[in-house]
Design a protein around this motif. Structure first.
Motif, PDB file in Angstrom:
ATOM      1  N   LEU A   1      -6.283   0.245   5.399  1.00  0.00           N
ATOM      2  CA  LEU A   1      -4.931  -0.520   5.419  1.00  0.00           C
ATOM      3  C   LEU A   1      -4.818  -0.772   6.956  1.00  0.00           C
ATOM      4  O   LEU A   1      -4.445   0.422   7.739  1.00  0.00           O
ATOM      5  CB  LEU A   1      -3.898  -0.072   5.010  1.00  0.00           C
TER       6      LEU A   1
ATOM      7  N   LEU B   1      -6.339  -5.086   3.776  1.00  0.00           N
ATOM      8  CA  LEU B   1      -7.285  -4.117   3.055  1.00  0.00           C
ATOM      9  C   LEU B   1      -8.671  -4.301   3.507  1.00  0.00           C
ATOM     10  O   LEU B   1      -9.180  -5.563   2.836  1.00  0.00           O
ATOM     11  CB  LEU B   1      -7.329  -3.996   1.561  1.00  0.00           C
TER      12      LEU B   1
ATOM     13  N   GLU C   1      -4.600   1.887  11.873  1.00  0.00           N
ATOM     14  CA  GLU C   1      -5.280   1.712  10.551  1.00  0.00           C
ATOM     15  C   GLU C   1      -5.101   3.132   9.686  1.00  0.00           C
ATOM     16  O   GLU C   1      -5.089   4.154  10.506  1.00  0.00           O
ATOM     17  CB  GLU C   1      -6.601   1.665  10.859  1.00  0.00           C
TER      18      GLU C   1
ATOM     19  N   VAL D   1      -2.125  -2.508  -4.164  1.00  0.00           N
ATOM     20  CA  VAL D   1      -1.714  -1.952  -2.930  1.00  0.00           C
ATOM     21  C   VAL D   1      -0.053  -2.431  -2.964  1.00  0.00           C
ATOM     22  O   VAL D   1       0.087  -3.740  -2.996  1.00  0.00           O
ATOM     23  CB  VAL D   1      -2.183  -2.453  -1.761  1.00  0.00           C
TER      24      VAL D   1
ATOM     25  N   CYS E   1      -2.720  -2.533   9.912  1.00  0.00           N
ATOM     26  CA  CYS E   1      -1.349  -2.896  10.310  1.00  0.00           C
ATOM     27  C   CYS E   1      -1.635  -3.749  11.780  1.00  0.00           C
ATOM     28  O   CYS E   1      -1.581  -3.280  12.736  1.00  0.00           O
ATOM     29  CB  CYS E   1      -0.387  -1.997  10.314  1.00  0.00           C
TER      30      CYS E   1
ATOM     31  N   LEU F   1      -1.159  -7.659   7.238  1.00  0.00           N
ATOM     32  CA  LEU F   1      -1.310  -6.231   6.733  1.00  0.00           C
ATOM     33  C   LEU F   1      -2.666  -6.637   5.745  1.00  0.00           C
ATOM     34  O   LEU F   1      -2.699  -7.420   5.020  1.00  0.00           O
ATOM     35  CB  LEU F   1      -0.521  -5.937   5.878  1.00  0.00           C
TER      36      LEU F   1
ATOM     37  N   LEU G   1       3.951   2.230   2.378  1.00  0.00           N
ATOM     38  CA  LEU G   1       2.509   1.813   1.821  1.00  0.00           C
ATOM     39  C   LEU G   1       2.069   2.684   0.841  1.00  0.00           C
ATOM     40  O   LEU G   1       2.118   3.946   0.860  1.00  0.00           O
ATOM     41  CB  LEU G   1       1.567   1.572   3.033  1.00  0.00           C
TER      42      LEU G   1
ATOM     43  N   VAL H   1      -1.302   3.005  -1.935  1.00  0.00           N
ATOM     44  CA  VAL H   1      -2.636   2.590  -2.437  1.00  0.00           C
ATOM     45  C   VAL H   1      -2.851   3.271  -4.085  1.00  0.00           C
ATOM     46  O   VAL H   1      -2.879   4.531  -4.002  1.00  0.00           O
ATOM     47  CB  VAL H   1      -3.794   2.711  -1.428  1.00  0.00           C
TER      48      VAL H   1
END
Length: 738
Positions: free
Chosen positions: A62, A74, A49, A113, A64, A72, A101, A103
């Motif tokens: 986020l 949020l 995370e 995202v 994973c 994936l 990634l 954000v």
């Protein structure tokens, strides 16, 4: 984590999890970037995370992997709950994923995202506005401990200016003693001295609950006593958040309702293993649910059982009884005499004493104790045939008047009164609709027969106040032998003590020794050790209060011959001694009583036979003032005898005694003699004038009837008359004429 030229790489010795953090205040108009490489296919046991905005235990992340679909997502973690705000299904479901990634969050709390240049999702959420840290979290098995690589970490943005104090979201009643307050953010009590409490109040009462702990957004307030039931107001103390913003004292209300005294009663007891086993019948006004059954024995031992009480009738038994539909407690065992205590959340709901009142033919188990009506004390029970019993609701009734039967003291000298009946049904305990008294607040359910002295007792408990100073161990001249019954007829042998001190005296571990002139022949403890049914472990010891007479069973056989007894303190100190003379024949079944506590008990002439009243033939006066004790006859007039005993025994010949008195002014004196029943014997003087000063008068009993009087107790009546006052005094005189 290890710093490498490629970035941060996980490194751990065994399977588990790790977290790396750094300060970050980016919250609005913010951008967070990170590259994540996992050298494996993510799973529920191997994932990571990126917690890019974190404040206390709340954060956005986020995530994973971490689930069966390897998404994936949020997510928002707040109030210990995870919420998925947006999800890209199966986005990391491939071997060795490499993620770039990004954000973004604008000033309106809109999240965007990206993965590389691809837009994954957009979502709005303003639950968290401020950040204090960002973190990397990894969870891994033993083969994945070094397979996470993080690089190109970037965070920028603005801190949200928090100017609002914390707000209360809700107030919950956790148990009868505890409130839990939940705030909308991390909060602590403002640093104001002596203000870490809340006021809980109603129209009749104000109580105080103190902060015992607070975990982020949750505070716990605890009260020493159960909260009053019904509608209550709550005034919270000032609180401040992490930025120092203060919430003013908060006023709220709540409803308090829980099981209390009087909701549960015990209506029947079967204290036998045979004929269906041990069981207790309980009736309840409401569904109590999970609670605790405690069985208290005479020696203070307590056995606890987990139970459940439904509304109506609940039968708690050691075996299944089909006709009763009972709740089975296989380990349940009941003593022949005991106290049943049912409680929930440390609130006593029922405290019921029962006794072994069965006759010899009723002890096989085919009889039980059943209440005709329920008072909460043992007299409610009568013996009833088991095969005729049907569990049903019994009516309530008022308990009989109760009173103190004995006194005990704790190791600190505080004196308690022991009542004839369990005092639980006589008190209005905390938690009911009435404000509890100091007497009720002092009650302990596991020591149900005692209350501390010094508090006003209600009418049903005696309507009085016993005030005593602290208890002490006895010294010589404080505790006396008062009566000894060595040749009883219908009674048992006993030894009576009298407390002549102004304070209570401990009497545990006192020993009585049977002694010859040179040595102790036999010795044993005289008094019991502890208070019965003291399951609260108050360590109460027996005491004798000022001017109290207590008779104890003789610890050994008392001889019918002349006997010397010695009262010994725990470390061998001599407290008192007595020598009682025998009776001429074994047909004399009267006790020996001490004539005077001002004179030594070692002299057998200070002991006379019990004098029953003409109306009520008795052989002794246990637990009462002696029938011949001079303690009953003393007044404030300063008159004494040189010896209280006249003896015509040739071996100890004392035919006279001297009466001395002191007067402050010219007076007239009259002296007459009666026997102990009040029959006139002789008039020595009648209105004879005397001057101020000291005077001596010879008492020669042989002159009363021109012969030596017979053995017995006689009373000298002294009457002193002045111009202002008239004073009388009675003085006992013992005469021994073999």
């Amino acid at each position: 984590m290890n710093y490498t030229q490629d970035g941060l790489r996980s490194d751990a010795p065994t399977a588990g999890s790790l977290m790396w953090s750094r300060p970050s205040t980016a919250g609005l108009d913010a951008v967070w970037e990170i590259n994540i490489q996992m050298d494996f296919n993510p799973s529920s046991s191997n994932f990571c995370e990126f917690r890019f905005l974190q404040n206390g235990n709340s954060y956005y992340a986020l995530r994973c992997g971490g689930g069966p679909a390897d998404n994936l997502s949020l997510s928002l973690h707040h109030d210990y709950v995870d919420t998925a705000l947006a999800v890209a299904p199966g986005f990391v479901d491939h071997s060795k994923p490499l993620l770039e990634l990004r954000v973004e969050r604008d000033s309106s709390a809109n999240f965007t995202v990206y993965a590389g240049d691809s837009l994954l999702f957009m979502v709005n959420d303003s639950t968290l506005l401020r950040s204090t840290t960002l973190s990397l979290y990894c969870k891994y098995t033993s083969t994945r401990v070094d397979k996470f690589l993080f690089s190109t970490l970037h965070a920028s943005g603005y801190d949200f200016p928090d100017t609002l104090g914390p707000e209360v979201k809700k107030i919950d009643v956790l148990d009868p003693f505890t409130l839990m307050v939940t705030w909308n953010e991390w909060a602590e009590v403002t640093p104001v001295p002596n203000r870490n409490y809340t006021l809980v109040y109603s129209k009749e009462n104000i109580d105080t609950a103190f902060v015992t702990n607070h975990f982020d957004e949750q505070w716990h307030f605890s009260s020493k006593h159960p909260l009053k039931q019904g509608s209550l107001g709550v005034l919270l103390p000032e609180a401040q958040d992490a930025e120092g913003n203060v919430a003013v004292p908060f006023l709220d209300s709540l409803q308090v309702n829980y099981a209390k005294q009087g909701d549960v009663w015990v209506s029947a007891v079967h204290p036998f293993k045979e004929y269906g086993g041990f069981f207790i019948v309980v009736q309840s006004l409401k569904d109590i649910g999970a609670s605790t059954l405690n069985v208290l024995e005479d020696d203070g031992e307590v056995t606890a059982y987990s139970i459940r009480i439904d509304s109506g009738i609940t039968v708690l038994g050691s075996t299944f009884i089909s006709q009763y539909n009972n709740q089975v407690i296989p380990s349940l065992s009941l003593p022949s005499t005991g106290v049943i205590i049912i409680e929930k959340s440390h609130i006593p709901l029922a405290v019921q004493h029962y006794k072994n009142i069965f006759k010899a033919h009723e002890l096989a188990g085919d009889f039980m104790l059943r209440a005709d009506s329920i008072s909460g004390t043992y007299p409610q029970f009568s013996v009833f045939p088991l095969n005729a019993y049907v569990p049903n609701t019994r009516p309530l009734s008022s308990p009989k008047s109760n009173e103190i039967t004995d006194f005990y003291a704790d190791p600190y000298g505080l004196v308690y009164g022991l009542f004839a009946y369990n005092v639980f049904p006589y008190l209005t305990l905390p938690g009911t609709n009435d404000h509890p008294s100091a007497l009720a607040l002092s009650f302990h359910a596991f020591s149900p027969f005692v209350l501390p002295t010094g508090l006003p007792l209600t009418h049903a408990l005696g309507d009085t106040v016993f005030n005593f100073s602290n208890c002490h161990f006895p010294d010589s001249g404080e505790l006396f032998f008062s009566e000894v019954h060595f040749n009883p007829d219908t009674m048992n042998e006993f030894i009576e003590l009298y407390n002549g001190a102004a304070h209570p005296l401990y009497v545990h571990h006192l020993q009585v020794a049977k002694s010859s002139v040179y040595s102790i022949i036999d010795a044993d403890e005289l008094t019991p050790g502890f208070c019965p049914f003291d399951g609260h472990l108050l360590a109460l010891r027996p005491v004798i209060v000022p001017h109290q007479y207590i008779a104890y069973g003789a610890p050994f056989n008392l001889s019918n011959d002349t006997t010397r007894l010695v009262l010994l303190a725990p470390f061998g100190q001599v407290i008192d001694e007595l020598t009682y003379p025998p009776y001429p024949t074994s047909n004399m079944r009267l006790s020996r009583e001490r004539i005077s506590f001002q004179h030594s008990g070692k002299s057998q002439y200070n002991w006379g036979s019990h004098h029953p009243k003409w109306c009520c033939p008795t052989e002794a006066s246990p637990h009462k003032a002696n029938s011949i004790s001079s303690a009953l006859l003393l007044s404030d007039l300063n008159i004494t005898l040189s010896t209280p005993v006249i003896s015509y025994d040739p071996l100890s010949y004392h035919p006279t005694t001297q009466l001395s008195l002191s007067v402050a002014t010219v007076s007239q004196i009259s002296i007459s003699v009666t026997d102990f029943s009040g029959r006139p014997v002789y008039n020595m003087m009648q209105n004879e004038p005397i001057v101020a000063g000291d005077h001596l008068f010879e008492i020669r009993p042989k002159s009363w009837m021109n012969k030596e009087p017979s053995t017995g107790i006689y009373v000298l009546h002294v009457y002193l008359k002045t111009l202002q006052t008239n004073t009388r005094k009675k003085i006992p005189l013992s005469i021994y004429n073999p």
